[in-house]
Design an enzyme around this catalytic site. Structure first.
Site, PDB file in Angstrom:
ATOM      1  N   SER A  65       0.717  -1.326   0.000  1.00 23.75           N
ATOM      2  CA  SER A  65       0.121   0.091  -0.061  1.00 23.75           C
ATOM      3  C   SER A  65       0.828   1.253  -0.113  1.00 23.75           C
ATOM      4  CB  SER A  65      -0.805   0.010   1.204  1.00 23.75           C
ATOM      5  OG  SER A  65      -1.687   1.182   1.459  1.00 23.75           O
ATOM      6  N   ASP A 192     -22.440   1.311   3.419  1.00 24.48           N
ATOM      7  CA  ASP A 192     -21.163   1.766   2.668  1.00 24.48           C
ATOM      8  C   ASP A 192     -21.110   0.947   1.262  1.00 24.48           C
ATOM      9  OD1 ASP A 192     -20.958   3.356   4.665  1.00 24.48           O
ATOM     10  OD2 ASP A 192     -19.225   2.462   5.703  1.00 24.48           O
TER      11      ASP A 192
END
Length: 397
Positions: A65, A192
């Site tokens: 990441s 979400d």
């Protein structure tokens, strides 16, 4: 997309085979109504999690990441929580739920790059979960029905997969919800992932969390969405979210209701003695919030943004005074917004306890509004603020 491709190539030495992006989520109106089987209005916005992937032959998942150091590696068949890199739990949780549903997959390499501010309440975690599910679908095509039994999917001549049906989107949303609940430990609702999978440019997503019906409500007019990140980290894993959900569910049980969706304010007031003070406050907030979503959706369809802004302010007052999931910094941001002539409405967005406010602003005055709020917040809270102008965009792809 370019950044995540570069990140992938720099760590793995070759280009990715598939690219996925999932937008950020803004809760427009309907705070903590989703797990109460209520109504909610939400937006998919132009802050993204990008995921680049490529298959591996060793049965391992290796993931990097741009937001965190190092490379994480684990077996695709042994999925356990990783305290050293908790952000990978969202990926592992989705893989575990896919495995539970008998979806076949093997190892893969992955790189993650995001433009969603971490801890700001724009649901970077759900974006990572949705992106993971879609990436696995690209690597190992599958389709899930409501029965949960996977079915093979054929690629077109050019290699593309058929578009997800509404039913398939809901199944992926359930996978993401289960990943967060079972693996990460946040007993969240479907708001979400549904928003990220059903988002539509220039439209709010209206979700009935009881029937799971989804409609698109136009947001076309001379208004803009501005997000103000308080700088107070939004983190629900610590237990606050689960505690609030517990109060709501206890209130519903005491009232003999399956959920607070079936409880209106007159009934709640008449049966107040059956509830503790905290249960009553939470139930009153949820019942009122569901009503505000009904009236708010009507206002949007009529193009009445000034009225909609009033519902936003009422929502924040209820979150602050009854649900108590605001904080001093969020209250200050709403107060500052109310004092600016460009503001039509403002409220906290997301779970609360920090994070951000969402602001409905007259489009021609966005720059003046942003500069004024940033300066005033710096002066009064001693915190730097960089307001984000957000565009309403299409779903994850």
């Amino acid at each position: 997309m370019l950044e995540v491709q570069k990140l992938f190539r720099s760590h793995f030495g070759h280009p990715p085979t598939h690219l996925v992006q999932a937008p950020g989520r803004l809760e427009l109106l309907g705070n903590h109504t989703d797990y109460n089987q209520g109504l909610v209005l939400a937006l998919a916005v132009d802050r993204f999690v990008f995921l680049a992937v490529s298959p591996r032959r060793d049965g391992r998942v290796e993931i990097v990441s741009s937001a965190f150091p190092g490379k994480e590696s684990f077996s695709a068949h042994e999925l356990t929580r990783g305290p050293a890199a908790p952000w990978t739990d969202y990926v592992k949780g989705v893989l575990a739920e896919l495995r539970r549903r008998q979806v076949h997959f093997t190892g893969f390499s992955a790189a993650v790059h995001g433009t969603i501010p971490l801890g700001a309440g724009l649901s970077s975690s759900a974006a990572l979960e949705v992106a993971t599910a879609l990436a696995v679908r690209q690597l190992h095509p599958f389709s899930l029905s409501s029965s949960g039994v996977p079915a093979p999917v054929k690629r077109a001549a050019g290699g593309s997969l058929p578009a997800l049906t509404a039913a398939e989107k809901l199944e992926i949303a359930r996978i993401c919800q289960a990943a967060e609940s079972r693996f990460v430990g946040v007993n969240c609702g479907l708001l979400d992932p549904i928003t990220l999978l059903f988002g539509k440019a220039f439209h709010a997503v209206e979700i009935d969390c009881q029937s799971l019906a989804v409609e698109h409500v136009p947001m076309i007019g001379e208004v803009a969405i501005v997000v103000c990140n308080s700088g107070v980290k939004h983190a629900l894993v610590g237990g606050e979210y689960n505690a609030l959900r517990g109060h709501c569910e206890a209130a519903a049980r005491a009232l003999g209701a399956k959920s607070l969706r079936s409880v209106d304010l007159p009934f709640l007031t008449a049966n107040r003695k059956k509830l503790s003070q905290r249960e009553y406050e939470c139930a009153y907030h949820v019942a009122g919030e569901i009503q505000r979503v009904v009236f708010g959706a009507r206002a949007l369809r009529e193009g009445d943004f000034e009225q909609f802004g009033q519902y936003m302010l009422q929502s924040h007052e209820s979150s602050r005074d009854l649900f108590r999931n605001s904080c001093a910094e969020l209250d200050l941001l709403v107060e500052l917004a109310q004092g600016h002539p460009a503001s039509l409405g403002a409220r906290l967005t997301g779970g609360g306890f920090g994070g951000a406010t969402i602001n409905l602003v007259k489009r021609e005055q966005v720059e003046a509004f942003s500069q004024a709020i940033a300066a005033a917040y710096q002066q009064r809270a001693q915190r730097k603020l960089e307001p984000l102008l957000c565009q309403v965009v299409d779903a994850a792809k």
